[in-house]
Design a protein around this motif. Structure first.
Motif, PDB file in Angstrom:
ATOM      1  N   MET A   1       0.831  -1.206   0.000  1.00 18.42           N
ATOM      2  CA  MET A   1       0.000   0.000   0.000  1.00 18.42           C
ATOM      3  C   MET A   1       0.869   1.262   0.000  1.00 18.42           C
ATOM      4  SD  MET A   1      -3.019  -1.238   2.600  1.00 18.42           S
ATOM      5  CE  MET A   1      -3.559   0.390   2.951  1.00 18.42           C
ATOM      6  N   VAL A   2       1.926   1.260   0.799  1.00 26.21           N
ATOM      7  CA  VAL A   2       2.815   2.426   0.848  1.00 26.21           C
ATOM      8  C   VAL A   2       3.554   2.589  -0.477  1.00 26.21           C
ATOM      9  CG1 VAL A   2       4.852   3.378   1.977  1.00 26.21           C
ATOM     10  CG2 VAL A   2       3.053   2.360   3.342  1.00 26.21           C
ATOM     11  N   ALA A   3       4.006   1.481  -1.063  1.00 26.30           N
ATOM     12  CA  ALA A   3       4.682   1.550  -2.359  1.00 26.30           C
ATOM     13  C   ALA A   3       3.733   2.041  -3.445  1.00 26.30           C
ATOM     14  CB  ALA A   3       5.238   0.178  -2.727  1.00 26.30           C
ATOM     15  N   GLY A   4       2.490   1.616  -3.401  1.00 27.49           N
ATOM     16  CA  GLY A   4       1.506   2.087  -4.373  1.00 27.49           C
ATOM     17  C   GLY A   4       1.229   3.567  -4.226  1.00 27.49           C
ATOM     18  N   LEU A   5       1.177   4.042  -2.989  1.00 25.39           N
ATOM     19  CA  LEU A   5       0.968   5.466  -2.759  1.00 25.39           C
ATOM     20  C   LEU A   5       2.155   6.268  -3.286  1.00 25.39           C
ATOM     21  CD1 LEU A   5      -0.911   7.551  -1.483  1.00 25.39           C
ATOM     22  CD2 LEU A   5       0.311   7.230   0.652  1.00 25.39           C
ATOM     23  N   GLY A   6       3.360   5.764  -3.067  1.00 23.09           N
ATOM     24  CA  GLY A   6       4.542   6.438  -3.591  1.00 23.09           C
ATOM     25  C   GLY A   6       4.625   6.351  -5.102  1.00 23.09           C
ATOM     26  N   GLY A   7       4.206   5.245  -5.663  1.00 23.91           N
ATOM     27  CA  GLY A   7       4.279   5.058  -7.103  1.00 23.91           C
ATOM     28  C   GLY A   7       3.225   5.816  -7.880  1.00 23.91           C
ATOM     29  N   CYS A   8       2.157   6.214  -7.232  1.00 24.74           N
ATOM     30  CA  CYS A   8       1.105   6.933  -7.956  1.00 24.74           C
ATOM     31  C   CYS A   8       1.455   8.398  -8.153  1.00 24.74           C
ATOM     32  CB  CYS A   8      -0.239   6.785  -7.260  1.00 24.74           C
ATOM     33  SG  CYS A   8      -0.448   7.814  -5.813  1.00 24.74           S
ATOM     34  N   GLY A   9       2.511   8.883  -7.523  1.00 30.23           N
ATOM     35  CA  GLY A   9       2.888  10.290  -7.638  1.00 30.23           C
ATOM     36  C   GLY A   9       3.299  10.687  -9.035  1.00 30.23           C
ATOM     37  N   SER A  10       4.112   9.881  -9.691  1.00 31.50           N
ATOM     38  CA  SER A  10       4.598  10.226 -11.026  1.00 31.50           C
ATOM     39  C   SER A  10       3.485  10.225 -12.078  1.00 31.50           C
ATOM     40  CB  SER A  10       5.716   9.263 -11.426  1.00 31.50           C
ATOM     41  OG  SER A  10       6.173   9.557 -12.703  1.00 31.50           O
ATOM     42  N   PRO A  11       2.648   9.198 -12.144  1.00 28.80           N
ATOM     43  CA  PRO A  11       1.546   9.268 -13.120  1.00 28.80           C
ATOM     44  C   PRO A  11       0.570  10.407 -12.843  1.00 28.80           C
ATOM     45  CG  PRO A  11       1.839   7.017 -12.401  1.00 28.80           C
ATOM     46  CD  PRO A  11       2.713   7.877 -11.548  1.00 28.80           C
ATOM     47  N   LEU A  12       0.322  10.705 -11.580  1.00 29.00           N
ATOM     48  CA  LEU A  12      -0.568  11.818 -11.255  1.00 29.00           C
ATOM     49  C   LEU A  12       0.030  13.139 -11.723  1.00 29.00           C
ATOM     50  CD1 LEU A  12      -2.000  11.046  -7.711  1.00 29.00           C
ATOM     51  CD2 LEU A  12      -3.238  11.218  -9.844  1.00 29.00           C
ATOM     52  N   LYS A  13       1.353  13.276 -11.557  1.00 29.85           N
ATOM     53  CA  LYS A  13       2.014  14.491 -11.986  1.00 29.85           C
ATOM     54  C   LYS A  13       1.912  14.656 -13.500  1.00 29.85           C
ATOM     55  CE  LYS A  13       5.579  15.169  -9.402  1.00 29.85           C
ATOM     56  NZ  LYS A  13       6.930  15.150  -8.878  1.00 29.85           N
TER      57      LYS A  13
END
Length: 95
Positions: A76-88
């Motif tokens: 869950m933490v890795a997914g939260l961190g990984g969603c930052g780049s696509p959101l940007k």
């Protein structure tokens, strides 16, 4: 999301106080996870399961359950961190 007054500090203002909300969530999450792992009984159990599962099992800790919980929370933490780049990318391409 600039923080008023603080984002106008000459050198560190734009670096620290002019970030997206997800950045602040992740920074807070780092402190919370550190506290959970090193200052709570749950964190001690989790670390003991990782370091010496046989000893943890002897103490009555359900090793498989703790491992599954650790993997799920870590994912869950890795997914939260990984969603930052696509959101940007999505936010900048929408303009």
């Amino acid at each position: 999301m600039p923080i008023p007054l603080l984002s106008k500090i000459p050198v560190i203002g734009p670096i620290l106080f002019n970030q997206k909300p997800l950045t602040y969530v992740m920074l807070i999450l780092v402190v919370v996870i550190h506290y959970m792992l090193y200052f709570t009984p749950w964190g001690l159990r989790m670390r003991s399961v990782g370091e010496h599962p046989r000893a943890a099992d002897t103490l009555g800790i359900d090793v498989n359950r703790m491992r599954y919980i650790s993997v799920i929370l870590g994912s869950m933490v890795a997914g939260l961190g990984g969603c930052g780049s696509p959101l940007k990318r999505w936010m900048f391409s929408a303009r």
